[in-house]
Scaffold this active site. Structure first.
Site, short mmCIF file in Angstrom:
data_model
loop_
_atom_site.label_atom_id
_atom_site.label_comp_id
_atom_site.label_asym_id
_atom_site.label_seq_id
_atom_site.Cartn_x
_atom_site.Cartn_y
_atom_site.Cartn_z
N HIS A 157 9.98 -23.99 9.05
CA HIS A 157 8.97 -24.74 9.81
C HIS A 157 7.55 -24.53 9.32
CE1 HIS A 157 11.60 -25.43 13.68
NE2 HIS A 157 12.18 -25.84 12.57
N THR A 164 2.84 -1.37 8.91
CA THR A 164 3.33 -2.23 10.00
C THR A 164 3.68 -3.64 9.54
OG1 THR A 164 1.07 -2.91 10.44
CG2 THR A 164 1.91 -1.04 11.72
N ASP A 172 0.87 -1.18 0.00
CA ASP A 172 0.00 0.00 0.00
C ASP A 172 0.91 1.24 0.00
OD1 ASP A 172 0.94 0.30 2.60
OD2 ASP A 172 -1.05 0.33 3.54
N HIS A 215 7.19 -31.08 10.37
CA HIS A 215 6.51 -29.81 10.13
C HIS A 215 5.45 -29.91 9.03
CE1 HIS A 215 9.38 -28.08 12.82
NE2 HIS A 215 10.37 -28.55 12.09
N CYS A 230 3.22 -3.00 4.05
CA CYS A 230 2.30 -1.92 4.44
C CYS A 230 3.00 -1.14 5.55
CB CYS A 230 0.92 -2.47 4.85
SG CYS A 230 0.88 -3.44 6.36
C1 RB5 Z 1 -1.95 2.79 6.50
O1 RB5 Z 1 -2.01 4.01 7.15
C2 RB5 Z 1 -1.67 1.68 7.50
O2 RB5 Z 1 -2.74 1.52 8.35
C3 RB5 Z 1 -1.36 0.39 6.78
O3 RB5 Z 1 -0.29 0.57 5.94
C4 RB5 Z 1 -0.96 -0.78 7.66
O4 RB5 Z 1 0.05 -0.42 8.54
C5 RB5 Z 1 -2.05 -1.49 8.33
O5 RB5 Z 1 -1.84 -2.52 8.97
#
Ligand code: RB5
Length: 144
Positions: A97, A66, A7, A132, A64
């Site tokens: 695994h 996080t 994203d 596994h 993304c």
């Molecule tokens: C976008 O702002 C953010 O929420 C997305 O990239 C991600 O971190 C969500 O898990």
């Protein structure tokens, strides 16, 4: 062939990793997003994971902010075992695994240098099978 997707919040790290893959001579296809305008990570998780399921790609690298949202989305897609990793050890063992076929990284969590090492660990480790294999089969049997 590796499918990559992000994203907007994972876009810069995806670009850094694409450069890294170029340097290593690893082929990849970018399934978007292609700009930094705000967008929804499930849309791009789907495109890259479909490529894995259709055997157009061996694995997916997903980005993304996080690494969490895009991994949650990827893990809803039948056939996908996505690992959100911020360290090399987890990335390696997600392959050894868990036979993970998607790696998810957070552009707001890890720097480009660490991310490249995480990607290298993920792409170079092979599933160990053995005890596994049954566990991975059991994971997949949980799919509705
Ligand atoms: C976008 O702002 C953010 O929420 C997305 O990239 C991600 O971190 C969500 O898990």
């Amino acid at each position: 062939m590796i499918a990559v997707a992000s994203d907007h919040a994972g876009y810069d790290l995806k670009k850094e990793i694409m450069k890294h893959l170029d340097e290593k001579g690893i082929q990849y296809k970018d399934y978007g997003t292609y700009e930094k305008q705000s967008c929804d990570y499930p849309d791009f998780a789907k495109l890259a994971c479909d490529a894995v399921n259709e055997k157009k790609a061996d694995k997916a690298l997903l980005f993304c902010g996080t690494g969490m949202g895009i991994s949650m989305a990827a893990n809803k897609i039948k056939g996908i075992r996505a690992a959100a990793c911020s360290d090399v050890f987890s990335a390696k063992y997600s392959r050894l695994h868990n036979d993970a076929n998607a790696l998810c990284l957070g552009g707001r969590v890890v720097g480009a240098g660490l991310a490249a090492e995480i990607v290298d660990a993920f792409l170079s480790a092979e599933f160990e099978g053995g005890r596994h294999a049954l566990r991975v089969e059991k994971i997949m049997s949980l799919e509705k």
